[in-house]
Design a protein around this motif. Sequence first.
Motif, mmCIF file in Angstrom:
data_model
loop_
_atom_site.group_PDB
_atom_site.id
_atom_site.type_symbol
_atom_site.label_atom_id
_atom_site.label_comp_id
_atom_site.label_asym_id
_atom_site.label_seq_id
_atom_site.Cartn_x
_atom_site.Cartn_y
_atom_site.Cartn_z
ATOM 1 N N UNK A 125 0.847 -1.187 0.000
ATOM 2 C CA UNK A 125 0.000 0.000 0.000
ATOM 3 C C UNK A 125 0.884 1.240 0.000
ATOM 4 N N UNK A 126 0.637 2.128 -0.949
ATOM 5 C CA UNK A 126 1.362 3.398 -1.028
ATOM 6 C C UNK A 126 0.338 4.515 -0.804
ATOM 7 N N UNK A 127 0.287 5.082 0.395
ATOM 8 C CA UNK A 127 -0.794 6.011 0.731
ATOM 9 C C UNK A 127 -0.720 7.353 0.018
ATOM 10 N N UNK A 128 0.462 7.775 -0.404
ATOM 11 C CA UNK A 128 0.588 9.105 -1.013
ATOM 12 C C UNK A 128 1.237 8.989 -2.380
ATOM 13 N N UNK A 129 0.596 9.527 -3.398
ATOM 14 C CA UNK A 129 1.122 9.510 -4.760
ATOM 15 C C UNK A 129 2.122 10.652 -4.930
ATOM 16 N N UNK A 130 3.401 10.306 -4.936
ATOM 17 C CA UNK A 130 4.438 11.325 -5.091
ATOM 18 C C UNK A 130 4.706 11.658 -6.548
ATOM 19 N N UNK A 131 3.967 11.022 -7.464
ATOM 20 C CA UNK A 131 4.189 11.259 -8.883
ATOM 21 C C UNK A 131 3.382 12.439 -9.409
#
Length: 684
Positions: A228-234
């Motif tokens: 799970x990656x809670x924050x989209x840094x892209x």
Amino acid sequence: MAERDAQRQLAELLEVQLQGGSDAGGVGKYLLHRAKPHVPPWLGWAGTGLVGALGHWQWGESAAAGVGLTLASVALTGATWLMGKSTSQQRRLHSAVTVAAGSAWVTAACLAGPMTGPVDDLYLMAGPVMALSWNVRMVLRHNPEGSAGNSNPDGSLLEKVGLARAQIGEAKVEPNRVTAPVALEAGEQTNDDVTKALARIASALDLPTSAVRYHADPGSARRGDLVIVPEDQLATVADWEGPSNLGGSIAEPLVIGRYDDGAPLQVWLPGDPETKRNSTHLLIAGGTGSGKGETALNLLSEILSRRDVIVWFSDPKAFQDFAPLRPGLDWSAEGGTDTEVMVESVKAVIPARTRWLGAHGYRQWVPAAAEQQNDPAHSCRSDGRACGCEGMPFLVSWFEEAANTLRNLGDDAFTGIAQEARSAGISLVVSLQRPSYDQMSTSTRASLPSVIALGCDPRDEGFSLPEAVLDAGAHPGAWGNRRPGYCYLVSPGVAEDRYPSPGRTLAFPARAVKTMEQLAAWAQRNGAPAGPVTAGAVSGVAGRAYTGRTAPDSAEQTTALRAIEEEDDMNHGGLLLDPEDAHIDPEAELPDPQEGDDAPIFGQNTGRKPSPEEARRLFADALVEFEAAGQMVVGPKDFMDWCDRHHLSRPWVSERLKEAAMDGRLEATNTTGRWRIVPLLAAA
């Protein structure tokens, strides 16, 4: 992660319940509030005794009531078991046993009396034990120090998505990335169940679908890792500032962007015998507007910044995107016949390079192969001493907008290269919008193990990514052309759990042009030469069409001897004037009629039939002209102007082409009616 959040929330709620309503100090008040959560089981015990006493007063002498109470007890126990299906097995059993024991005692108390025989003893002994069992369970369940992997609390994430019996182990927490091992119920659930539930998990966590992935354990059908990656840094665009490792080796990672958790997006082209990583070919696939051009710029700029690699690059779009980097290329072609020659040249250098690697004791290309061979362990001499041979750099053969090349040369134009080139220290890079079976052969697609998959039509996802990666949560069709540069990377050297992780390549703003020009100049001065093995092999095929990397001011411009193509008519830049007519004065009077001017033009035999000796001489001269102009692949259409000039017919040319092939002056290509000129020295 979800389990820990659930337990943390439960603990906080419990603490609020314990502290709430207390506005006075003292030990008694504190103990009273601490005891509140444990009171309900004891209230249930007391209520059971009261119901038994009242029931005996009402139905103590009724046989029919006994039957009804017994049936009600069985029904209530069965209903409890059925309703507990969505909970854990342990909680389900505990609830059913509690209801069965309580309802059985109530039935006995109603019929025989609460104070009769052992009924009262059972009430006083078994009742407190049952209430205490629920108190113990509550303490263990609400302990914030407990492990999330040993239970599955009510209302947890997995229950909401239909995986209530699955167990989540201790999660590995990284910056903006959480990986939790998942164990599914044996015999009841499989990894496919988790794959199908990914969208619901993302919905429960209020995250985009691409933020939740599942990496199945290849050794188990019911175990894997939930990522799970809670924050989209892209979402924030990162601009290209220059190469990541100027002067490094091509064997080191090429950094082309970043993942959604901030980790660098890296790709390797050569193999590594130490880590057992295979060399690879690369496919760049993405629809219009998906950022395929900038992705290619990221990769090409990284390659040109390395000291031990050369690049052969074909671009039918006349290097519209790559013009600043073109001087750093070892060989560039603008499609058409030049690309035909390049394809044939790559095929020709493969055996020459593999022969050199084998003679020097290399099972595959490594950086040491690009250096002078001063190590006796890598010598081609039979006496065991160092041979001192010049090294051989890695070769990247890149075909941009490959759909154009495949249409001209056939869908299997790259099949031989893709299947054989890796062992020769060559990586094939193919870039096109839609790598479907009607664009390239299935054999070629199967030989391209690496892919950078950008946004595309949802129906084309299966052409770009393996099915296992799509099942794990990858979804390039969700981007289309709305998120340029977003991509998935599947390649040797990249951890498999990264395959379904989205990344984004760096953007190339207008100010990057100057840096690219400086990089190309650096490659001209410091880049590796092709070396005698590669240069010798390609010269035997391409002749003067291959010159190697040259400075812009010293490059010679050559004019190919070929027929004018349709696009030339649109971009000629001036009047179309035959050089043979340049001396004619358009203002001069026409000459007087001459004898024979009225002879019919049509209906006559085309051309003339020269003697065999003259035919061989004329055709040999034509091939020399083509070779001198650098056009090493020819066919009947290329002789149209030449035939008009020498009054020869096209069928006559076709016959001469076949004769030249039998004599070894020409070799057949993959395309019907196209022949590769064998240079005079090689033919001799």
